[in-house]
Design a protein around this motif. Structure first.
Motif, PDB file in Angstrom:
ATOM      1  N   VAL A  76       1.070  -1.421  -0.138  1.00 16.11           N
ATOM      2  CA  VAL A  76       0.157   0.306   0.260  1.00 16.11           C
ATOM      3  C   VAL A  76       0.516   1.441   0.300  1.00 16.11           C
ATOM      4  CG1 VAL A  76      -1.958   1.183   1.430  1.00 16.11           C
ATOM      5  CG2 VAL A  76      -1.446  -1.180   1.319  1.00 16.11           C
ATOM      6  N   LYS A  77       0.677   2.277  -1.250  1.00 18.83           N
ATOM      7  CA  LYS A  77       1.590   3.098  -1.387  1.00 18.83           C
ATOM      8  C   LYS A  77       0.895   4.243  -0.793  1.00 18.83           C
ATOM      9  CE  LYS A  77       4.689   6.219  -4.159  1.00 18.83           C
ATOM     10  NZ  LYS A  77       5.851   6.167  -3.570  1.00 18.83           N
ATOM     11  N   PHE A  78       0.822   5.417  -0.287  1.00 19.56           N
ATOM     12  CA  PHE A  78       0.053   6.498   0.911  1.00 19.56           C
ATOM     13  C   PHE A  78       0.771   7.330  -0.477  1.00 19.56           C
ATOM     14  CE2 PHE A  78      -0.770   3.913   4.510  1.00 19.56           C
ATOM     15  CZ  PHE A  78      -2.144   3.752   4.019  1.00 19.56           C
ATOM     16  N   GLU A  79       0.199   8.330  -0.597  1.00 23.05           N
ATOM     17  CA  GLU A  79       0.541   9.820  -1.886  1.00 23.05           C
ATOM     18  C   GLU A  79       0.988  11.069  -0.735  1.00 23.05           C
ATOM     19  OE1 GLU A  79      -3.167  11.567  -3.538  1.00 23.05           O
ATOM     20  OE2 GLU A  79      -3.723   9.602  -4.725  1.00 23.05           O
ATOM     21  N   THR A  80       0.334  10.590   0.288  1.00 22.56           N
ATOM     22  CA  THR A  80       0.806  11.541   1.985  1.00 22.56           C
ATOM     23  C   THR A  80       1.585  10.564   3.296  1.00 22.56           C
ATOM     24  OG1 THR A  80       0.050  13.661   1.075  1.00 22.56           O
ATOM     25  CG2 THR A  80       0.561  14.170   3.165  1.00 22.56           C
ATOM     26  N   ALA A  81       2.895  10.499   3.755  1.00 24.73           N
ATOM     27  CA  ALA A  81       3.327   9.780   4.704  1.00 24.73           C
ATOM     28  C   ALA A  81       2.040  10.257   5.443  1.00 24.73           C
ATOM     29  CB  ALA A  81       4.594   9.920   4.801  1.00 24.73           C
ATOM     30  N   PRO A  82       1.669   8.888   5.913  1.00 25.91           N
ATOM     31  CA  PRO A  82       1.057   8.635   7.687  1.00 25.91           C
ATOM     32  C   PRO A  82       1.758   9.707   8.839  1.00 25.91           C
ATOM     33  CG  PRO A  82       0.712   6.705   6.679  1.00 25.91           C
ATOM     34  CD  PRO A  82       1.977   7.787   6.230  1.00 25.91           C
ATOM     35  N   ALA A  83       1.029  10.759   9.528  1.00 27.06           N
ATOM     36  CA  ALA A  83       1.530  11.708  10.617  1.00 27.06           C
ATOM     37  C   ALA A  83       2.272  10.434  11.393  1.00 27.06           C
ATOM     38  CB  ALA A  83       0.931  11.971  10.844  1.00 27.06           C
ATOM     39  N   SER A  84       3.742  10.824  12.280  1.00 31.04           N
ATOM     40  CA  SER A  84       4.232  10.406  13.367  1.00 31.04           C
ATOM     41  C   SER A  84       2.941   9.923  14.265  1.00 31.04           C
ATOM     42  CB  SER A  84       5.017  11.008  14.049  1.00 31.04           C
ATOM     43  OG  SER A  84       6.255  10.234  15.130  1.00 31.04           O
ATOM     44  N   GLY A  85       3.592   8.239  14.877  1.00 28.37           N
ATOM     45  CA  GLY A  85       1.984   7.830  16.035  1.00 28.37           C
ATOM     46  C   GLY A  85       0.819   7.852  15.314  1.00 28.37           C
ATOM     47  N   VAL A  86       0.793   7.781  14.168  1.00 27.34           N
ATOM     48  CA  VAL A  86      -1.085   7.292  13.908  1.00 27.34           C
ATOM     49  C   VAL A  86      -0.868   5.816  12.956  1.00 27.34           C
ATOM     50  CG1 VAL A  86      -1.999   7.283  11.855  1.00 27.34           C
ATOM     51  CG2 VAL A  86      -1.362   9.203  12.405  1.00 27.34           C
ATOM     52  N   ARG A  87      -1.783   5.468  13.267  1.00 26.36           N
ATOM     53  CA  ARG A  87      -1.897   4.076  13.325  1.00 26.36           C
ATOM     54  C   ARG A  87      -2.556   3.355  12.250  1.00 26.36           C
ATOM     55  NH1 ARG A  87      -5.856   2.099  16.733  1.00 26.36           N
ATOM     56  NH2 ARG A  87      -7.167   1.870  15.367  1.00 26.36           N
ATOM     57  N   VAL A  88      -1.328   2.645  11.169  1.00 26.61           N
ATOM     58  CA  VAL A  88      -2.034   2.360  10.265  1.00 26.61           C
ATOM     59  C   VAL A  88      -2.678   0.630   9.891  1.00 26.61           C
ATOM     60  CG1 VAL A  88      -1.823   1.953   7.738  1.00 26.61           C
ATOM     61  CG2 VAL A  88      -0.695   4.115   8.662  1.00 26.61           C
ATOM     62  N   ASP A  89      -4.308   0.281   9.400  1.00 26.44           N
ATOM     63  CA  ASP A  89      -4.371  -0.839   9.553  1.00 26.44           C
ATOM     64  C   ASP A  89      -4.350  -1.523   8.528  1.00 26.44           C
ATOM     65  OD1 ASP A  89      -4.931  -1.525  12.590  1.00 26.44           O
ATOM     66  OD2 ASP A  89      -6.007   0.035  12.784  1.00 26.44           O
ATOM     67  N   ILE A  90      -4.148  -2.510   7.400  1.00 30.64           N
ATOM     68  CA  ILE A  90      -4.232  -2.989   6.374  1.00 30.64           C
ATOM     69  C   ILE A  90      -5.085  -4.344   7.094  1.00 30.64           C
ATOM     70  CG2 ILE A  90      -3.690  -3.615   4.201  1.00 30.64           C
ATOM     71  CD1 ILE A  90      -1.094  -2.170   4.899  1.00 30.64           C
ATOM     72  N   VAL A  91      -6.296  -4.602   6.092  1.00 33.76           N
ATOM     73  CA  VAL A  91      -6.954  -5.346   6.429  1.00 33.76           C
ATOM     74  C   VAL A  91      -7.698  -5.856   4.963  1.00 33.76           C
ATOM     75  CG1 VAL A  91      -8.601  -6.130   7.604  1.00 33.76           C
ATOM     76  CG2 VAL A  91      -7.646  -3.919   8.871  1.00 33.76           C
ATOM     77  N   ARG A  92      -7.635  -7.382   4.771  1.00 32.21           N
ATOM     78  CA  ARG A  92      -8.707  -8.022   4.052  1.00 32.21           C
ATOM     79  C   ARG A  92     -10.298  -7.721   4.272  1.00 32.21           C
ATOM     80  NH1 ARG A  92      -6.979 -13.599   2.611  1.00 32.21           N
ATOM     81  NH2 ARG A  92      -8.152 -14.051   4.850  1.00 32.21           N
TER      82      ARG A  92
END
Length: 482
Positions: A76-92
């Protein structure tokens, strides 16, 4: 083609943004990029990223398509990098659909059937994983109860019915708050009832002692019984002429008149504590004489002597036998009674939790004998005799009732010791004050240093304030005799 989903137990990945990283790989297989759900700090996002699959998107692919940099499933490539400390969840998150279509005349391809079976296997696995995080009945209760929800009732809590085999709508937040409030009121009422019961028991015991003495007083030393005759529950003895007192007249109230004289018996251990109240009844000078060899010692600092005069009508004196220390009669002039000191509080004072603290008094309204000592927050240098004390301390009431202990400490020349004590439970509420009271009679013995001070303890775990009131916090002290 092999079954590619057999050993895939986890269909989600979680990362934490650092403000710089914009690519996040995942190693579980999906059938299309739309089967990947992305959330940031628990909130699903639909745009701002792109999904590149490591496979062809159909479940098949070459080993080269699974490059380590892209992960086994994709990236998964974000157009803008998630900010520091933000939780990123990738789920099917599979969409409900058919991957292949078969008609009656065609021969199904083996890879198409394999792909369809993969989709069914993955979907069932995801359902099983979702159900594992849902509420479910214990194995022993599955045949005993139903988890079917009742009709929606806004604001109600769910509770088991009386039979324990189904869910029903319970009380709402208002009902629960009312119950909690009633429980608080009931506890406060119970505390007040307990305190009232203790006070009534004390009053009953005091009533029994006082009223029994009002009818009969037994003197076991002389074997005589005296019945009380006046409002002070003392036998009145008129003495128009000379009279020699007798031990059988313990506690007598003696009226002297026509220049009479009363002679006290010898001071001895047997008479220790015997008291007479003598007063001049007609205006002629009357005298009190001790038996031969005894001396009357005035507690107010007057000269010792064998004769103690009462020159003015209405003069009164209490004479008390101290047969243990000194073997003398002590004269305590009642005419010198009156306010010794009157103190009021005019500012608030914090009484911290966890200990007993001296109450400071910031205004001396009346101090007839110059006894108040600000350094000890009390009275020092008091003359021997009996003193009536009345103390009131004002506490602002709060929503919490607390136990309080108000103590009068007496100084014996070396140490301060508790002499009188009062216990109470404060009321609850707001915008009002609760007056803690302490009253009684204290004796200051002849000889040695003397002093009194007030100490307070409460059960709250925070500081409580004495109210800033010159009407509700006071300390009155009167000398009532010897």
């Amino acid at each position: 083609m092999g079954t590619v989903f057999t050993n895939q137990m986890i269909a989600s990945r979680q990362f934490e943004g650092d403000g710089a990283r914009d690519e996040f790989p995942f190693d579980f297989d999906v059938f299309d990029s739309s089967d990947v759900a992305i959330s940031l700090d628990g909130k699903t996002v639909e745009t701002g990223f792109h999904v590149a699959l490591g496979r062809s998107g159909t479940g098949a692919g070459s080993p080269a398509a699974r490059g380590a940099a892209r992960g086994a499933g994709g990236i998964v490539k974000f157009e803008t990098a998630p900010a520091s400390g933000v939780r990123v969840d990738i789920v099917r998150s599979l969409r409900l659909r058919r991957l292949s279509s078969y008609d009656a005349m065609s021969v199904p391809r083996g890879d198409a059937i394999d792909r369809d079976l993969d989709f069914v296997t993955v979907a069932i696995g995801d359902i099983d994983r979702a159900l594992s995080g849902a509420l479910h009945l214990d194995a022993a209760d599955r045949d005993q109860a139903s988890a079917k929800l009742p009709a929606i009732a806004p604001g109600r809590v769910l509770i088991w019915n009386d039979e324990g085999d189904g869910l029903v709508n319970g009380p709402d937040a208002g009902d629960i708050a009312n119950v909690a409030g009633n429980a608080t009121l009931a506890q406060a009422a119970a505390n007040r009832a307990e305190a009232a019961d203790a006070r009534s028991q004390t009053a009953l015991a005091s009533f029994g002692r006082d009223h029994a003495g009002a009818m009969l007083d037994l003197d076991f030393r002389s074997g005589n019984a005296l019945s009380w005759e006046d409002e002070r529950r003392q036998p009145v003895i008129d003495t128009p002429l000379n009279r020699i007192m007798d031990i059988r007249e313990t506690g007598a109230l003696v009226r002297l008149s026509n220049g009479a004289r009363v002679t006290l018996p010898d001071a001895s251990i047997a008479r220790n504590g015997v008291r007479y109240r003598l007063f001049n009844g007609d205006g002629t000078q009357v005298d009190i004489a001790a038996a031969s060899g005894d001396v009357i010692a005035p507690v107010h600092g007057g000269a010792e002597g064998g004769i103690y005069p009462l020159p003015i009508r209405g003069d009164m004196v209490d004479v008390v036998c101290d047969g243990i220390t000194g073997g003398r009669w002590f004269a305590c002039p009642v005419r010198e009674s009156g306010p010794v000191v009157k103190l009021l509080r005019t500012a608030s004072q914090g009484i911290p939790a966890g200990g007993a603290f001296l109450i400071e008094w910031d205004q001396v309204v009346e101090d007839s004998h110059g006894l108040y000592d600000a350094a000890s927050h009390g009275l020092t240098g008091m003359a021997p005799g009996f003193y009536h004390i009345d103390v009131g301390v004002s506490f602002p009431v709060t929503s919490e009732a607390v136990m309080t202990t108000l103590s009068l400490e007496r100084f014996n020349g070396t140490d301060w010791n508790i002499h009188l004590q009062s216990n109470d439970i404060t009321a609850t509420g707001s915008g009002a004050n609760h007056s803690l009271r302490l009253g009684g009679v204290v004796r200051i013995a002849p000889g040695g240093a003397s002093g009194l001070r007030i100490r307070l303890r409460h059960s709250d775990d925070v500081t409580r304030m004495i109210a800033a009131s010159d009407l509700l916090s006071w300390w009155h002290l009167h000398r009532i005799g010897g």
